[in-house]
Design a protein around this motif. Structure first.
Motif, PDB file in Angstrom:
ATOM      1  N   TYR A 189     171.033 -21.679   6.602  1.00 32.13           N
ATOM      2  CA  TYR A 189     170.884 -22.183   5.240  1.00 32.13           C
ATOM      3  C   TYR A 189     171.171 -21.087   4.214  1.00 32.13           C
ATOM      4  O   TYR A 189     171.866 -21.319   3.224  1.00 32.13           O
ATOM      5  CB  TYR A 189     169.467 -22.740   5.077  1.00 32.13           C
ATOM      6  CG  TYR A 189     169.156 -23.285   3.715  1.00 32.13           C
ATOM      7  CD1 TYR A 189     169.552 -24.576   3.361  1.00 32.13           C
ATOM      8  CD2 TYR A 189     168.455 -22.538   2.774  1.00 32.13           C
ATOM      9  CE1 TYR A 189     169.254 -25.099   2.106  1.00 32.13           C
ATOM     10  CE2 TYR A 189     168.152 -23.048   1.524  1.00 32.13           C
ATOM     11  CZ  TYR A 189     168.556 -24.332   1.201  1.00 32.13           C
ATOM     12  OH  TYR A 189     168.265 -24.842  -0.041  1.00 32.13           O
ATOM     13  N   VAL A 200     176.564 -23.364  -2.712  1.00 36.58           N
ATOM     14  CA  VAL A 200     177.197 -24.516  -3.349  1.00 36.58           C
ATOM     15  C   VAL A 200     178.641 -24.132  -3.642  1.00 36.58           C
ATOM     16  O   VAL A 200     178.914 -23.032  -4.120  1.00 36.58           O
ATOM     17  CB  VAL A 200     176.453 -24.918  -4.633  1.00 36.58           C
ATOM     18  CG1 VAL A 200     177.229 -25.969  -5.417  1.00 36.58           C
ATOM     19  CG2 VAL A 200     175.050 -25.412  -4.301  1.00 36.58           C
ATOM     20  N   VAL A 247     180.458 -28.009   0.090  1.00 36.05           N
ATOM     21  CA  VAL A 247     179.010 -28.069  -0.076  1.00 36.05           C
ATOM     22  C   VAL A 247     178.730 -28.431  -1.530  1.00 36.05           C
ATOM     23  O   VAL A 247     179.111 -27.705  -2.451  1.00 36.05           O
ATOM     24  CB  VAL A 247     178.343 -26.729   0.302  1.00 36.05           C
ATOM     25  CG1 VAL A 247     176.851 -26.766  -0.021  1.00 36.05           C
ATOM     26  CG2 VAL A 247     178.575 -26.413   1.774  1.00 36.05           C
ATOM     27  N   LYS A 294     175.456 -29.492  -2.757  1.00 31.77           N
ATOM     28  CA  LYS A 294     174.171 -28.961  -3.217  1.00 31.77           C
ATOM     29  C   LYS A 294     173.297 -28.556  -2.047  1.00 31.77           C
ATOM     30  O   LYS A 294     173.506 -28.990  -0.913  1.00 31.77           O
ATOM     31  CB  LYS A 294     173.447 -29.952  -4.113  1.00 31.77           C
ATOM     32  CG  LYS A 294     173.113 -31.286  -3.491  1.00 31.77           C
ATOM     33  CD  LYS A 294     172.469 -32.190  -4.537  1.00 31.77           C
ATOM     34  CE  LYS A 294     172.485 -33.635  -4.082  1.00 31.77           C
ATOM     35  NZ  LYS A 294     171.917 -34.528  -5.083  1.00 31.77           N
ATOM     36  N   LYS A 295     172.330 -27.724  -2.369  1.00 37.24           N
ATOM     37  CA  LYS A 295     171.320 -27.298  -1.406  1.00 37.24           C
ATOM     38  C   LYS A 295     170.005 -27.950  -1.815  1.00 37.24           C
ATOM     39  O   LYS A 295     169.653 -27.957  -2.993  1.00 37.24           O
ATOM     40  CB  LYS A 295     171.202 -25.777  -1.401  1.00 37.24           C
ATOM     41  CG  LYS A 295     172.471 -25.090  -0.878  1.00 37.24           C
ATOM     42  CD  LYS A 295     172.385 -23.587  -0.970  1.00 37.24           C
ATOM     43  CE  LYS A 295     171.561 -23.034   0.177  1.00 37.24           C
ATOM     44  NZ  LYS A 295     171.633 -21.540   0.240  1.00 37.24           N
ATOM     45  N   VAL A 339     171.401 -29.345   3.311  1.00 38.45           N
ATOM     46  CA  VAL A 339     172.619 -29.116   2.539  1.00 38.45           C
ATOM     47  C   VAL A 339     173.404 -30.424   2.507  1.00 38.45           C
ATOM     48  O   VAL A 339     173.499 -31.115   3.523  1.00 38.45           O
ATOM     49  CB  VAL A 339     173.473 -28.000   3.207  1.00 38.45           C
ATOM     50  CG1 VAL A 339     174.825 -27.875   2.544  1.00 38.45           C
ATOM     51  CG2 VAL A 339     172.732 -26.682   3.168  1.00 38.45           C
ATOM     52  N   THR A 365     174.415 -35.115   4.908  1.00 35.69           N
ATOM     53  CA  THR A 365     173.287 -34.216   4.677  1.00 35.69           C
ATOM     54  C   THR A 365     172.903 -33.629   6.019  1.00 35.69           C
ATOM     55  O   THR A 365     172.738 -34.370   7.000  1.00 35.69           O
ATOM     56  CB  THR A 365     172.087 -34.970   4.054  1.00 35.69           C
ATOM     57  OG1 THR A 365     172.509 -35.567   2.832  1.00 35.69           O
ATOM     58  CG2 THR A 365     170.933 -34.028   3.775  1.00 35.69           C
TER      59      THR A 365
END
Length: 142
Positions: free
Chosen positions: A7, A12, A109, A111-112, A118, A138
């Motif tokens: 992670y 992003v 990607v 957004k986190k 993610v 996701t």
């Protein structure tokens, strides 16, 4: 199996390398057997044309599964997938013979989230046409 990407290593805007996935008629027959979806539009040219299609088309779920392989292969763990959804926008027409239909898939990607999740937006095209819309996966990362 654990995802090979952490992670904290993902930002992003991170782009997943484009992948090209060839689909041949034999792949459609194999998928029909696995899914028990033997609709003739997925293997019979005449039936597909009579249904108003440009030719034999790949199963929607096969197209969807092919696209998400970009993400699961990138992570190294299909079990990291938490949620996945798409809207179908155009069929993947699979020609007869040795030439495959080639589905091009890219990912970014978006957004986190909390809990090491993610969101990856996917773009899937075949012969210039966007075949999936609103394709989002996701995943949960270590």
């Amino acid at each position: 199996m654990t995802a090979t990407i952490a992670y904290d290593d993902v930002e992003v805007g991170t782009e997943l390398p484009e992948r090209l996935f060839p689909l041949r008629r034999v792949d459609l027959v194999r998928y029909a057997g696995a899914s028990t979806d033997f609709n003739p539009i997925h293997w019979n040219e005449r039936a597909a044309v009579e249904a108003g299609l440009p030719g034999v088309i790949a199963h929607g779920m096969l197209t969807m599964a092919t696209a998400v392989r970009l993400v699961t292969d990138w992570l190294g763990d299909p079990g990291a997938l938490v949620e996945y959804g798409v809207k179908f926008s155009a069929p993947v027409v699979v020609p007869d013979g040795d030439e495959p239909a080639v589905v091009s898939v890219r990912g970014t990607v978006q957004k986190k989230l909390e809990d090491n999740q993610v969101v990856v937006n996917l773009t899937a095209r075949c012969q210039g046409a966007k075949v999936l819309m609103a394709a989002r996966a996701t995943v949960r990362l270590p």
